[in-house]
Design a protein around this motif. Structure first.
Motif, mmCIF file in Angstrom:
data_model
loop_
_atom_site.group_PDB
_atom_site.id
_atom_site.type_symbol
_atom_site.label_atom_id
_atom_site.label_comp_id
_atom_site.label_asym_id
_atom_site.label_seq_id
_atom_site.Cartn_x
_atom_site.Cartn_y
_atom_site.Cartn_z
ATOM 1 N N LYS A 36 0.729 -1.171 0.200
ATOM 2 C CA LYS A 36 0.143 0.091 0.198
ATOM 3 C C LYS A 36 0.852 1.292 0.079
ATOM 4 O O LYS A 36 0.489 2.236 -0.594
ATOM 5 N N ALA A 37 1.998 1.335 0.777
ATOM 6 C CA ALA A 37 2.846 2.370 0.950
ATOM 7 C C ALA A 37 3.465 2.526 -0.410
ATOM 8 O O ALA A 37 3.733 3.792 -0.814
ATOM 9 N N TYR A 38 4.098 1.710 -1.054
ATOM 10 C CA TYR A 38 4.816 1.513 -2.353
ATOM 11 C C TYR A 38 4.002 2.143 -3.388
ATOM 12 O O TYR A 38 4.166 3.159 -4.142
ATOM 13 N N ALA A 39 2.678 1.545 -3.574
ATOM 14 C CA ALA A 39 1.975 1.959 -4.472
ATOM 15 C C ALA A 39 1.598 3.705 -4.275
ATOM 16 O O ALA A 39 1.371 4.142 -5.318
ATOM 17 N N PHE A 40 1.116 3.974 -3.060
ATOM 18 C CA PHE A 40 0.896 5.239 -2.737
ATOM 19 C C PHE A 40 2.219 6.330 -3.097
ATOM 20 O O PHE A 40 2.052 7.425 -3.796
ATOM 21 N N THR A 46 6.809 13.300 -4.496
ATOM 22 C CA THR A 46 7.256 13.181 -3.190
ATOM 23 C C THR A 46 6.263 12.928 -2.186
ATOM 24 O O THR A 46 4.953 13.353 -2.513
ATOM 25 N N VAL A 47 6.239 12.124 -1.182
ATOM 26 C CA VAL A 47 5.160 12.002 0.035
ATOM 27 C C VAL A 47 6.026 12.132 1.122
ATOM 28 O O VAL A 47 7.068 12.046 1.429
ATOM 29 N N ARG A 48 5.090 12.898 1.996
ATOM 30 C CA ARG A 48 5.564 13.252 3.348
ATOM 31 C C ARG A 48 5.120 12.050 4.308
ATOM 32 O O ARG A 48 4.353 11.391 4.056
ATOM 33 N N THR A 49 5.835 12.097 5.445
ATOM 34 C CA THR A 49 5.524 11.300 6.483
ATOM 35 C C THR A 49 4.099 11.307 7.086
ATOM 36 O O THR A 49 3.611 10.254 7.074
ATOM 37 N N TYR A 50 3.734 12.549 7.096
ATOM 38 C CA TYR A 50 2.557 12.832 7.470
ATOM 39 C C TYR A 50 1.385 12.012 6.439
ATOM 40 O O TYR A 50 0.427 11.641 6.885
ATOM 41 N N ASP A 51 1.665 12.086 5.098
ATOM 42 C CA ASP A 51 0.805 11.637 4.254
ATOM 43 C C ASP A 51 0.708 10.072 4.416
ATOM 44 O O ASP A 51 -0.406 9.373 4.376
ATOM 45 N N PHE A 52 1.883 9.440 4.694
ATOM 46 C CA PHE A 52 1.995 7.964 4.924
ATOM 47 C C PHE A 52 1.216 7.514 6.091
ATOM 48 O O PHE A 52 0.077 6.732 6.435
ATOM 49 N N THR A 53 1.307 8.350 7.213
ATOM 50 C CA THR A 53 0.457 8.135 8.637
ATOM 51 C C THR A 53 -0.937 8.216 8.379
ATOM 52 O O THR A 53 -1.816 7.694 9.168
#
Length: 87
Positions: A36-40, A46-53
């Motif tokens: 899920k994280a890799y697809a996102f 770029t992706v922030r830590t906040y977006d992942f959490t």
């Protein structure tokens, strides 16, 4: 004359059979957090830590994924997928 018997499969519990049936009816198993994280990350530059959490990915997964080479840490709290070109 000895008669060979076929190996007996262990009996499965009803709750296990029911769970397998629910998964089959739902179209298969859910993607893992890593998938899920890799697809996102692949969807975005770029992706922030906040977006992942925000989508339910724990922060420690990000460090593991960087070690595995799936993510690249661009800056403090900023990541990108490893196979993407730098933005």
């Amino acid at each position: 004359m000895a008669v060979e018997s076929s190996p007996q499969l262990p009996k499965r519990r009803k709750r296990d059979r029911d769970r397998e049936e629910r998964i089959r009816l739902a179209g298969g198993s859910k993607p893992s957090l890593r998938e899920k994280a890799y697809a996102f990350a692949r969807e975005r530059a770029t992706v922030r830590t906040y977006d992942f959490t925000a989508i339910g990915i724990p922060r420690h997964y990000l460090a593991w994924m960087c070690e595995e080479g799936l993510l690249v840490k661009v800056g403090y709290g900023v990541y990108r997928a490893a196979d993407r070109e730098a933005a």
